[in-house]
Design a protein around this motif. Structure first.
Motif, PDB file in Angstrom:
ATOM      1  N   PRO A 238       0.818  -1.221   0.000  1.00 35.51           N
ATOM      2  CA  PRO A 238       0.000   0.000   0.000  1.00 35.51           C
ATOM      3  C   PRO A 238       0.853   1.274   0.000  1.00 35.51           C
ATOM      4  O   PRO A 238       1.931   1.330   0.575  1.00 35.51           O
ATOM      5  CB  PRO A 238      -0.797  -0.121   1.308  1.00 35.51           C
ATOM      6  CG  PRO A 238      -0.785  -1.577   1.633  1.00 35.51           C
ATOM      7  CD  PRO A 238       0.530  -2.098   1.154  1.00 35.51           C
ATOM      8  N   ASP A 266      -3.401  -1.190  -6.920  1.00 40.84           N
ATOM      9  CA  ASP A 266      -3.678  -1.749  -5.604  1.00 40.84           C
ATOM     10  C   ASP A 266      -5.183  -1.607  -5.337  1.00 40.84           C
ATOM     11  O   ASP A 266      -5.798  -0.610  -5.723  1.00 40.84           O
ATOM     12  CB  ASP A 266      -2.870  -0.986  -4.553  1.00 40.84           C
ATOM     13  CG  ASP A 266      -2.984  -1.595  -3.160  1.00 40.84           C
ATOM     14  OD1 ASP A 266      -3.436  -2.745  -3.044  1.00 40.84           O
ATOM     15  OD2 ASP A 266      -2.622  -0.898  -2.200  1.00 40.84           O
ATOM     16  N   PRO A 268      -7.058  -1.995  -1.973  1.00 46.00           N
ATOM     17  CA  PRO A 268      -7.058  -2.312  -0.541  1.00 46.00           C
ATOM     18  C   PRO A 268      -8.459  -2.506   0.013  1.00 46.00           C
ATOM     19  O   PRO A 268      -9.469  -2.143  -0.615  1.00 46.00           O
ATOM     20  CB  PRO A 268      -6.390  -1.080   0.077  1.00 46.00           C
ATOM     21  CG  PRO A 268      -6.683   0.033  -0.879  1.00 46.00           C
ATOM     22  CD  PRO A 268      -6.701  -0.594  -2.247  1.00 46.00           C
ATOM     23  N   ARG A 274      -8.877   3.410  -2.322  1.00 44.82           N
ATOM     24  CA  ARG A 274      -8.877   2.765  -3.634  1.00 44.82           C
ATOM     25  C   ARG A 274      -8.895   3.780  -4.773  1.00 44.82           C
ATOM     26  O   ARG A 274      -9.544   4.821  -4.679  1.00 44.82           O
ATOM     27  CB  ARG A 274     -10.102   1.865  -3.778  1.00 44.82           C
ATOM     28  CG  ARG A 274     -10.159   0.728  -2.816  1.00 44.82           C
ATOM     29  CD  ARG A 274     -11.483   0.002  -2.960  1.00 44.82           C
ATOM     30  NE  ARG A 274     -11.657  -1.009  -1.909  1.00 44.82           N
ATOM     31  CZ  ARG A 274     -12.822  -1.568  -1.621  1.00 44.82           C
ATOM     32  NH1 ARG A 274     -13.917  -1.232  -2.311  1.00 44.82           N
ATOM     33  NH2 ARG A 274     -12.899  -2.463  -0.653  1.00 44.82           N
ATOM     34  N   ASP A 292      -2.177  -8.924  -0.572  1.00 40.51           N
ATOM     35  CA  ASP A 292      -1.169  -7.983  -0.080  1.00 40.51           C
ATOM     36  C   ASP A 292       0.198  -8.662   0.059  1.00 40.51           C
ATOM     37  O   ASP A 292       0.359  -9.599   0.845  1.00 40.51           O
ATOM     38  CB  ASP A 292      -1.623  -7.422   1.268  1.00 40.51           C
ATOM     39  CG  ASP A 292      -0.714  -6.318   1.798  1.00 40.51           C
ATOM     40  OD1 ASP A 292       0.223  -5.919   1.076  1.00 40.51           O
ATOM     41  OD2 ASP A 292      -0.946  -5.862   2.929  1.00 40.51           O
ATOM     42  N   ASN A 325      -0.916  -7.206  -4.919  1.00 43.38           N
ATOM     43  CA  ASN A 325      -0.916  -5.753  -5.056  1.00 43.38           C
ATOM     44  C   ASN A 325       0.454  -5.174  -5.400  1.00 43.38           C
ATOM     45  O   ASN A 325       0.631  -3.961  -5.416  1.00 43.38           O
ATOM     46  CB  ASN A 325      -1.479  -5.073  -3.803  1.00 43.38           C
ATOM     47  CG  ASN A 325      -0.633  -5.303  -2.571  1.00 43.38           C
ATOM     48  OD1 ASN A 325       0.283  -6.127  -2.565  1.00 43.38           O
ATOM     49  ND2 ASN A 325      -0.952  -4.586  -1.498  1.00 43.38           N
TER      50      ASN A 325
END
Length: 361
Positions: A238, A266, A268, A274, A292, A325
């Motif tokens: 992230p 990504d 999340p 997002r 992740d 991700n």
């Protein structure tokens, strides 16, 4: 049945280095290292095929880090002591979490001294019956990364030079038989997010320069009709600047009229972080990073399927892929999990895809 060429079961190319390769490197024997690299690349491609991933990579096992596939084959870059010791003052790279060791400055005209990634693709094309893909750093990314001052004119100039080099390599990979090239540009994320844009001077101009360079690398390619080029906005887990979401106008700058076939992002669990995928035009496949890589702990399947369900109601099946991700190993020395833990993560991606496409992949 789902079309494999849409790359529904996805990953980003960088994989954890196997123990046998690390042992060979520690020996210092150049012949043993070269043999171990090829053996590891072919073995990991077969492993990816058994996992039914839609395209396979060589794990980037020959690279010191993601960017070195360019640094090692292009004259004009130099190591910057300020970058190496973290004193480079590179606001944009710091925001994106790009380690100082992965940064280089430009000391003169850039010129390719050899092909960039033919040695990565060739063993797989020769031995693995599966579409092969290669991930390259994008010209806009490397241009942004090389200029800590963040001068849009400098980024545009360097980006133009790099676009010509990378465009030539993409064309050569397509001619070689590679099915898909992903250009990675994680520095776009701070330029697209509300928090990042507050921190980076001239964010709009830098975004324009980077986007122009990335598009120049893929526009008008002489490539087979089935060949695909994607833009990957992920790096290693992230991003810190996504707390208050993405700027709609900046995202429009990125996607309006884009020549890219797909976009890696990504995705999340926190909806506020997002990228708003409803704003991505139909016809661009979005590869959603729902697994992740920043933690070895496998996600509960119910949580992943809930994320998939959110997407299923709002996007065509042909415009969706699922993935981790980010890559599992942005450098040779920074694995965050074992090979078995990595496999469990990739199996999570496969299971979500089989659910999403009705067990038909």
């Amino acid at each position: 049945m789902a079309d494999d060429f849409q790359y529904h079961i996805d990953h980003h190319g960088g994989l954890v280095r196997p123990v046998e390769l690390l042992t060979a490197r520690a020996s210092g024997d150049a012949g043993a290292i070269a043999a171990a690299e090829e053996e590891a690349a072919v073995a990991t491609a077969h492993e990816q095929r058994r996992l039914t991933l839609s395209a396979v990579s060589d794990g980037q096992f020959r690279r010191e880090h993601f960017e070195s596939v360019v640094y090692d084959h292009v004259d004009g870059f130099e190591t910057n002591a300020g970058f190496e010791n973290g004193a480079g003052g590179h606001e944009l790279a710091d925001l994106a979490g790009i380690a100082p060791a992965r940064r280089r400055s430009v000391r003169g005209p850039l010129a390719a001294k050899s092909r960039l990634a033919d040695h990565e693709a060739e063993p797989l094309l020769r031995t693995v019956d599966r579409p092969v893909f290669v991930a390259l750093p994008s010209p806009g990314y490397l241009a942004l990364l090389s200029d800590p001052a963040g001068d849009p004119a400098t980024v545009a100039r360097i980006g133009d030079e790099l676009a010509a080099i990378i465009r030539s390599e993409i064309g050569a990979l397509a001619a070689q038989g590679v099915a898909h090239v992903a250009l990675g540009n994680p520095l776009l994320v701070p330029l697209l997010t509300v928090d990042g844009r507050r921190r980076v001077p001239a964010a709009d101009a830098l975004l324009d320069a980077a986007v122009a360079a990335d598009r120049a690398a893929v526009t008008g390619l002489d490539a087979p009709a089935h060949f695909r080029v994607g833009l990957d906005l992920t790096d290693h887990g992230p991003f810190a600047t996504t707390e208050h979401g993405y700027d709609t106008g900046a995202l429009e700058q990125l996607v309006a009229g884009t020549p890219f076939h797909r976009l890696g992002v990504d995705f999340p669990a926190d909806p506020a972080r997002r990228l708003p995928f409803d704003d991505i035009p139909a016809g661009i496949a979005v590869s959603f990073g729902i697994v992740d890589v920043s933690t070895p702990e496998p996600e509960p399947m119910d949580d992943l399927l809930a994320l998939a369900d959110e997407i299923a109601d709002r996007r065509s099946l042909d415009d969706v892929a699922f993935a981790p991700n980010a890559g599992f190993a942005p450098s040779a020395t920074a694995p965050l999990m074992t090979a078995d833990e990595q496999r469990a993560k990739l199996q999570r991606v496969e299971m979500v895809c089989r659910y999403y496409w009705g067990n038909e992949i």
